[in-house]
Design a protein around this motif. Sequence first.
Motif, mmCIF file in Angstrom:
data_model
loop_
_atom_site.group_PDB
_atom_site.id
_atom_site.type_symbol
_atom_site.label_atom_id
_atom_site.label_comp_id
_atom_site.label_asym_id
_atom_site.label_seq_id
_atom_site.Cartn_x
_atom_site.Cartn_y
_atom_site.Cartn_z
ATOM 1 N N ALA A 19 1.103 -1.116 0.178
ATOM 2 C CA ALA A 19 0.313 0.188 -0.107
ATOM 3 C C ALA A 19 1.210 1.059 0.036
ATOM 4 O O ALA A 19 0.685 1.854 -0.607
ATOM 5 C CB ALA A 19 -1.083 0.033 0.899
ATOM 6 N N PRO A 60 -0.572 3.536 -3.993
ATOM 7 C CA PRO A 60 -1.288 3.727 -3.454
ATOM 8 C C PRO A 60 -2.648 3.767 -3.986
ATOM 9 O O PRO A 60 -3.213 5.040 -4.055
ATOM 10 C CB PRO A 60 -0.478 4.912 -1.965
ATOM 11 C CG PRO A 60 0.259 5.349 -3.481
ATOM 12 C CD PRO A 60 0.970 4.375 -3.915
ATOM 13 N N SER A 119 -6.597 1.932 -4.892
ATOM 14 C CA SER A 119 -7.229 1.304 -5.294
ATOM 15 C C SER A 119 -6.967 -0.456 -5.717
ATOM 16 O O SER A 119 -6.208 -0.276 -6.197
ATOM 17 C CB SER A 119 -8.665 1.697 -5.327
ATOM 18 O OG SER A 119 -9.029 2.609 -4.232
ATOM 19 N N THR A 171 -7.410 -1.284 2.160
ATOM 20 C CA THR A 171 -6.217 -1.488 0.622
ATOM 21 C C THR A 171 -7.435 -0.710 -0.382
ATOM 22 O O THR A 171 -6.594 -0.093 -1.141
ATOM 23 C CB THR A 171 -4.758 -2.118 0.576
ATOM 24 O OG1 THR A 171 -6.167 -3.101 0.424
ATOM 25 C CG2 THR A 171 -4.636 -2.490 1.531
ATOM 26 N N SER A 217 -7.909 3.427 -0.658
ATOM 27 C CA SER A 217 -6.197 3.998 -1.035
ATOM 28 C C SER A 217 -6.765 5.189 -1.920
ATOM 29 O O SER A 217 -6.330 6.720 -1.372
ATOM 30 C CB SER A 217 -5.973 3.666 -1.692
ATOM 31 O OG SER A 217 -4.649 2.674 -1.415
ATOM 32 N N GLU A 218 -7.665 5.495 -2.413
ATOM 33 C CA GLU A 218 -7.757 6.191 -3.735
ATOM 34 C C GLU A 218 -8.875 7.520 -2.848
ATOM 35 O O GLU A 218 -9.056 8.726 -3.296
ATOM 36 C CB GLU A 218 -8.576 6.057 -4.766
ATOM 37 C CG GLU A 218 -7.510 5.271 -6.184
ATOM 38 C CD GLU A 218 -7.431 5.033 -7.098
ATOM 39 O OE1 GLU A 218 -8.832 5.447 -7.402
ATOM 40 O OE2 GLU A 218 -7.446 4.046 -7.708
ATOM 41 N N THR A 260 -9.315 8.195 0.424
ATOM 42 C CA THR A 260 -7.896 8.307 1.390
ATOM 43 C C THR A 260 -6.905 9.774 1.742
ATOM 44 O O THR A 260 -6.382 9.916 0.623
ATOM 45 C CB THR A 260 -7.134 7.342 2.495
ATOM 46 O OG1 THR A 260 -8.385 6.032 2.341
ATOM 47 C CG2 THR A 260 -6.796 7.567 3.866
ATOM 48 N N ALA A 278 -2.369 8.931 1.388
ATOM 49 C CA ALA A 278 -3.111 7.147 1.101
ATOM 50 C C ALA A 278 -1.708 6.637 1.230
ATOM 51 O O ALA A 278 -1.341 5.703 2.138
ATOM 52 C CB ALA A 278 -4.184 7.357 0.328
ATOM 53 N N GLU A 279 -0.466 7.310 0.367
ATOM 54 C CA GLU A 279 0.744 6.373 0.858
ATOM 55 C C GLU A 279 1.589 6.161 2.518
ATOM 56 O O GLU A 279 1.904 5.274 2.210
ATOM 57 C CB GLU A 279 2.227 7.243 0.614
ATOM 58 C CG GLU A 279 3.192 6.466 -0.227
ATOM 59 C CD GLU A 279 4.301 7.395 -1.218
ATOM 60 O OE1 GLU A 279 4.766 7.258 -0.967
ATOM 61 O OE2 GLU A 279 3.359 8.539 -1.083
ATOM 62 N N VAL A 296 -3.054 4.616 4.638
ATOM 63 C CA VAL A 296 -3.365 3.202 4.676
ATOM 64 C C VAL A 296 -2.655 1.954 5.224
ATOM 65 O O VAL A 296 -3.404 1.178 5.710
ATOM 66 C CB VAL A 296 -4.209 2.511 3.299
ATOM 67 C CG1 VAL A 296 -4.197 1.871 2.812
ATOM 68 C CG2 VAL A 296 -5.164 3.780 1.962
#
Length: 481
Positions: A83, A87, A89, A228, A231-232, A234, A237-238, A241
Amino acid sequence: MSADEKQPAAQAGPEVTGTQNAGLSGQLSLGSVVTFGLAYMAPSLVLVIFGVIAVSSAGTAPTAFLAATGAMFLTALSYAKMARHFPASGSAYTYARRMLGAPVGFLVGWTVLLDYLFLPMVAWLVQSIYLNAQFPAVPVWAWMLVNASLTTAVNIIGLKLTDRVNKLLTTLAVFLVLIFVAYCVVHLGEQPPQSYTAPFWNADSSIAGVSAAAAVAAYSYLGFDAVTTLSEETRDAERTVPRAVVLVIAIGGLLFAAVAYVMQLVRPGGVFDDPEILSYTMSVELGGQTFADWFNIAGIVGGFASGLAVQLSSSRLLYIMGRDGVLPKRVFGALHPRTRTPVLSLLLTGAVCLLGLDLSLETATSFINFGAFLGFTVVNVCVVVYFVRNRGTGRVSVFGYAVVPGLAACVTVYLIARLSGTALTIGVCWLAAGVAYLLWLTRGFRRPTPELDLTAGAEPERPEAARPARGPGGPGGREGG
């Protein structure tokens, strides 16, 4: 690093709605993502399966849960690494495409679909069984339709509403579990146990028994990886997540073990009249019938929150595969222009509940286990492959990127081997159907497997070596964990 890896992982890619609008919106915080993960795992589940775990482990249920937590934590570290590096989805599907190639990624995504597509059905079925027990005048199939309709409606309205409802219900579910624990503590104050260490190990314990119980308990952790898929949606996200994946396993696992310990003190040993309803009979003895009825609400509330989170992540995986063109774009790769949610994917996962109207819980769960544990195994393999591609750069360690995921892969393969014959048969047949679909999609591999265009509107990603270091464990630094 391959050309596929050099594509900008964080870019969402073009959306298919007829116009070139923005894709999924990043608005979830760390707390929101962790709450979704905990809801997915269902905090009240430990109350439901405690009796079965206690019997299998000869009265050492907390040890079995701790062993399962440790085993799943190894795989959680692999998800956290992937993730951080990718990062976007898509979870195991995305990681396999990047590290193992598009055809393998397709088959992994197809297999994981077995988990993600049918897990909402299982969540609604469990919820409906609870509701039917509380309100027997309404049949299970009717509750299935009500649950599927409500969660689908909330998820379609938008992520903000889903986030708020999920936080409220998950908090309430945890609170009700803690009330049950409080009743257990009061009981122990009145009737102290003979031994406070027996729940961890006793004269009847064995490594084989605890291992077998831990394998059963591991099914309780299905869903930690689902964060995970967000991710897109959040923020940052890097970093967010990977932290969320680890926190979900840690918090959920410790909660399971702690509750199991208190329950094992109240009901020592591993011999019970009916282990499947042990928590309910305990609630009657601890607080009376009225308390037991209210206690049942913990399962109902937790079940609704779980169904909400499960359907959310399932729809996101379908959307990503549709956006890739692996599934029909016009159906699965489209977002509603106002709510920014994959409405058609949500409606499809909601319609899957119709398949579960006449299924037993045992048969329904057999649909999901194969896909889940195969996905876990592949993600662990992806980390090892990442190590092979980047060894000698000073950014990856042998222990963190080879030894730990290798051990985790052994654990998940062991869990696959312990699946029922029905689960293995369904899983293999589903995988075979995926191979056939891939052959048709690529015309016998004469055409490339559909790829996600991550370059539209995005700046080129800098090679990892050029990224500024963030200290130990971050990009540019040595990652030993």
